[in-house]
Enzyme design. Structure first.
Site, PDB file in Angstrom:
ATOM      1  CG  MET A  12      -1.620   1.398   1.439  1.00  0.00           C
ATOM      2  SD  MET A  12      -3.153   0.904   2.586  1.00  0.00           S
ATOM      3  CE  MET A  12      -2.250   1.071   4.053  1.00  0.00           C
ATOM      4  CG  LEU A  13       4.659   3.571   2.538  1.00  0.00           C
ATOM      5  CD1 LEU A  13       3.774   5.284   2.267  1.00  0.00           C
ATOM      6  CD2 LEU A  13       5.087   3.467   3.888  1.00  0.00           C
ATOM      7  CE1 TYR A 127       3.291  -4.340  11.906  1.00  0.00           C
ATOM      8  CE2 TYR A 127       2.814  -2.801  13.264  1.00  0.00           C
ATOM      9  CZ  TYR A 127       3.168  -3.187  12.104  1.00  0.00           C
ATOM     10  OH  TYR A 127       3.274  -2.043  11.204  1.00  0.00           O
ATOM     11  CE  LYS A 131       7.624  -2.186  11.411  1.00  0.00           C
ATOM     12  NZ  LYS A 131       7.806  -2.227   9.946  1.00  0.00           N
TER      13      LYS A 131
HETATM   14  N1  LIG Z   1      -0.426   0.081   7.346  1.00  0.00           N
HETATM   15  C1  LIG Z   1      -0.434   0.854   8.532  1.00  0.00           C
HETATM   16  O1  LIG Z   1      -1.415   1.345   8.961  1.00  0.00           O
HETATM   17  C2  LIG Z   1       0.959   0.824   9.097  1.00  0.00           C
HETATM   18  C3  LIG Z   1       1.163   1.980  10.176  1.00  0.00           C
HETATM   19  C4  LIG Z   1       2.328   2.001  10.755  1.00  0.00           C
HETATM   20  C5  LIG Z   1       3.570   1.543   9.937  1.00  0.00           C
HETATM   21  N2  LIG Z   1       3.402   0.745   8.901  1.00  0.00           N
HETATM   22  C6  LIG Z   1       4.715   0.229   8.384  1.00  0.00           C
HETATM   23  O2  LIG Z   1       4.609   0.800   6.839  1.00  0.00           O
HETATM   24  C7  LIG Z   1       5.159   0.017   5.923  1.00  0.00           C
HETATM   25  C8  LIG Z   1       4.271  -0.312   4.959  1.00  0.00           C
HETATM   26  O3  LIG Z   1       3.113  -0.602   5.389  1.00  0.00           O
HETATM   27  P1  LIG Z   1       1.840  -1.216   4.371  1.00  0.00           P
HETATM   28  O4  LIG Z   1       0.658  -1.182   5.111  1.00  0.00           O
HETATM   29  O5  LIG Z   1       2.028  -0.402   2.929  1.00  0.00           O
HETATM   30  O6  LIG Z   1       2.205  -2.779   4.126  1.00  0.00           O
HETATM   31  P2  LIG Z   1       1.744  -3.670   3.017  1.00  0.00           P
HETATM   32  O7  LIG Z   1       0.554  -3.252   2.121  1.00  0.00           O
HETATM   33  O8  LIG Z   1       1.434  -5.048   3.441  1.00  0.00           O
HETATM   34  O9  LIG Z   1       3.383  -3.712   2.059  1.00  0.00           O
HETATM   35  C9  LIG Z   1       4.346  -4.403   2.332  1.00  0.00           C
HETATM   36  C10 LIG Z   1       4.652  -5.214   1.418  1.00  0.00           C
HETATM   37  O10 LIG Z   1       5.994  -6.209   1.549  1.00  0.00           O
HETATM   38  C11 LIG Z   1       5.671  -7.475   1.192  1.00  0.00           C
HETATM   39  N3  LIG Z   1       6.324  -8.595   2.007  1.00  0.00           N
HETATM   40  C12 LIG Z   1       5.863  -9.033   2.712  1.00  0.00           C
HETATM   41  N4  LIG Z   1       6.780 -10.108   3.366  1.00  0.00           N
HETATM   42  C13 LIG Z   1       7.969  -9.862   2.584  1.00  0.00           C
HETATM   43  C14 LIG Z   1       9.115 -10.581   2.354  1.00  0.00           C
HETATM   44  N5  LIG Z   1       9.548 -11.356   3.513  1.00  0.00           N
HETATM   45  N6  LIG Z   1      10.188 -10.144   1.604  1.00  0.00           N
HETATM   46  C15 LIG Z   1       9.663  -9.104   0.734  1.00  0.00           C
HETATM   47  N7  LIG Z   1       8.597  -8.397   0.904  1.00  0.00           N
HETATM   48  C16 LIG Z   1       7.569  -8.710   1.577  1.00  0.00           C
HETATM   49  C17 LIG Z   1       4.098  -7.714   1.122  1.00  0.00           C
HETATM   50  O11 LIG Z   1       3.884  -8.617   0.082  1.00  0.00           O
HETATM   51  P3  LIG Z   1       2.608  -9.412   0.502  1.00  0.00           P
HETATM   52  O12 LIG Z   1       1.345  -8.659   0.522  1.00  0.00           O
HETATM   53  O13 LIG Z   1       2.604 -10.386  -0.678  1.00  0.00           O
HETATM   54  O14 LIG Z   1       2.758 -10.140   1.922  1.00  0.00           O
HETATM   55  C18 LIG Z   1       3.962  -6.064   0.738  1.00  0.00           C
HETATM   56  O15 LIG Z   1       3.698  -5.925  -0.704  1.00  0.00           O
HETATM   57  C19 LIG Z   1       5.514  -1.409   7.028  1.00  0.00           C
HETATM   58  O16 LIG Z   1       7.112  -1.455   7.239  1.00  0.00           O
HETATM   59  C20 LIG Z   1       4.504  -1.269   8.173  1.00  0.00           C
HETATM   60  O17 LIG Z   1       5.164  -1.898   9.419  1.00  0.00           O
HETATM   61  C21 LIG Z   1       2.146   0.671   8.454  1.00  0.00           C
END
Ligand SMILES: NC(=O)c1ccc[n+]([C@@H]2O[C@H](COP(=O)([O-])OP(=O)(O)OC[C@H]3O[C@@H](n4cnc5c(N)ncnc54)[C@H](OP(=O)(O)O)[C@@H]3O)[C@@H](O)[C@H]2O)c1
Length: 288
Positions: A12-13, A127, A131
Site C-alpha cells: 500500500m505505501l 507486531y 518492529k
Molecule cells: N498499514 C499501517 O497502518 C502501518 C502503520 C504503521 C507502520 N506501517 C509500516 O509501513 C510499512 C508499509 O506498510 P503497508 O501497510 O504498505 O504494508 P503492505 O501493504 O503489506 O506492504 C508490505 C509489502 O511487503 C511485502 N512483503 C511481505 N513479506 C515480505 C518479505 N518477506 N520479503 C519481501 N517483501 C515482503 C508484502 O507482500 P505481500 O502482500 O505478498 O505479503 C507487501 O507487498 C511497513 O513497514 C509497516 O510496518 C504500516
C-alpha cells in the site's frame, strides 16, 4: 540522481512511494517486492542488495496484520525484525543508507499525549515488538539510518480501515467501531512525500510522521461515512474490550511530529483533508 531501492514496492505505501519518487527527476528508482527478494533469507538479501548497489534502501517489507502477528510470532519477527537486519547488512555492504518505516505500536499509549521520538518504547503486541527490534537493528548496524514511525495508514493500493468501513457500510445498516483508541489517520500519498524530503535533506535518526490531528477509530469511521455521502448507516461506538481482538493496541498513540518540521520544514495536512482527497480519488467527482 540518487539511486534508490524500495523493498515492499507493491504494498500500500510502496506503490505511492514508487509513484512519488518516479515522478521526480532526482531519483533513479528500483522497486522490489516478495517476488524479487524475500527479506527473511539473509544471504540472498545481502547479496542482491549489494550487487544492485543503491545509495538509499527504503525497507517497507513487513508482516502488517497486527492480529495475525499474535499467533504468527515467528513470521512477524522473521520479516519485521530479522528482515530489517538482513536489509541493513546488504545496505552497509554497499555503503547505502537505510530508511525503515516503523509504527506508533512501539508505544504502550499510557502517556496520554503525543509521543516524541525519544520517549521510551514499550510495545503491547507482537507486531510492535517485532518492529521495535527492526528499529534496533537499524541503530546498531548503520551509522546514518533513518527510522520513520507512522500510524493508521490509508491509501489507494491496499486493504485499510477506510476501505473496510466503506465495504461494511454497503453490506450493513449498523457498524460497531472502537471509540477508546486514539491516533492520527495518515495518507500514504503524504507519507511518501515525507520520505522523499527526508532523503533529500540527508536526515538521520528517528522521525515521527502522521497527518495532523487525532481521532478515535469511531470518529474516523463517522468522517468516512459523512464525507463519502453514505446515509442510512449508523455507527455504534464500542470499547476495544468489547471487540476483543487478539492484539492489544495502545489507547492513545498520537505522534509529535515537531522534529520532522524542524528538519524538513514539513507539516502534514489535517487527516480529514487527506481523507477527502483519498475518497475523491476512489470516485472522482461522484458519490462513493
Ligand atoms: N498499514 C499501517 O497502518 C502501518 C502503520 C504503521 C507502520 N506501517 C509500516 O509501513 C510499512 C508499509 O506498510 P503497508 O501497510 O504498505 O504494508 P503492505 O501493504 O503489506 O506492504 C508490505 C509489502 O511487503 C511485502 N512483503 C511481505 N513479506 C515480505 C518479505 N518477506 N520479503 C519481501 N517483501 C515482503 C508484502 O507482500 P505481500 O502482500 O505478498 O505479503 C507487501 O507487498 C511497513 O513497514 C509497516 O510496518 C504500516
Amino acid at each position: 540522481m540518487k539511486r534508490v531501492l524500495v523493498i515492499g514496492a507493491k504494498g500500500m505505501l510502496g506503490r505511492d512511494v514508487m509513484e512519488e519518487l518516479r515522478s521526480s527527476s532526482l531519483y533513479d528508482v528500483t522497486g522490489w517486492d516478495i517476488d524479487e527478494i524475500d527479506v527473511r533469507v539473509e544471504m540472498d538479501t545481502v547479496e542482491k542488495i549489494s550487487r544492485l548497489g543503491p545509495e538509499i534502501v527504503i525497507n517497507l517489507a513487513a508482516h502488517v496484520n497486527v492480529d495475525e502477528c499474535e499467533s504468527q510470532t515467528e513470521k512477524a519477527f522473521a520479516v519485521n525484525a530479522e528482515g530489517m537486519r538482513h536489509v541493513a547488512l546488504g545496505a552497509v555492504k554497499c555503503g547505502a543508507r537505510v530508511v525503515y518505516i516503523s509504527t506508533d505500536y512501539v508505544f504502550d499509549g499510557e502517556k496520554g499525549r503525543a509521543y516524541a521520538e525519544d520517549d521510551s518504547p514499550h510495545p503491547l503486541n507482537v507486531y510492535g515488538r517485532s518492529k521495535l527490534q527492526g528499529e534496533r537493528y537499524v541503530q546498531e548496524l548503520t551509522k546514518d539510518g533513518v527510522i520513520v514511525r507512522t500510524q493508521w495508514l490509508f491509501g489507494k493500493h491496499g486493504n485499510n480501515f477506510v476501505a473496510s468501513v466503506l465495504r461494511q457500510a454497503r453490506e450493513k445498516k449498523e457498524l460497531s467501531i472502537v471509540d477508546d483508541q486514539t491516533g492520527s489517520p495518515t495518507y500514504t500519498v503524504d507519507l511518501a512525500k515525507v520520505l522523499s524530503a527526508l532523503i533529500q535533506c540527508g536526515a538521520r535518526g528517528i522521525f515521527h510522521a502522521a497527518n495532523r490531528g487525532t481521532c478515535t477509530w469511531f470518529e474516523f469511521g463517522q468522517s468516512i461515512l459523512e464525507l463519502s455521502g453514505m446515509s442510512g448507516v449508523s455507527i455504534r461506538p464500542i470499547s476495544a474490550k468489547e471487540l476483543n481482538r487478539p492484539a492489544i493496541r495502545p489507547p492513545y498513540s498520537g505522534l509529535n511530529c515537531e522534529r520532522l518540521k524542524q528538519v524538513t520544514g514539513m507539516t502534514l495536512r489535517p487527516w480529514s483533508e487527506a481523507l477527502k482527497e483519498y475518497l475523491n480519488s476512489l470516485n472522482p467527482g461522484g458519490r462513493i
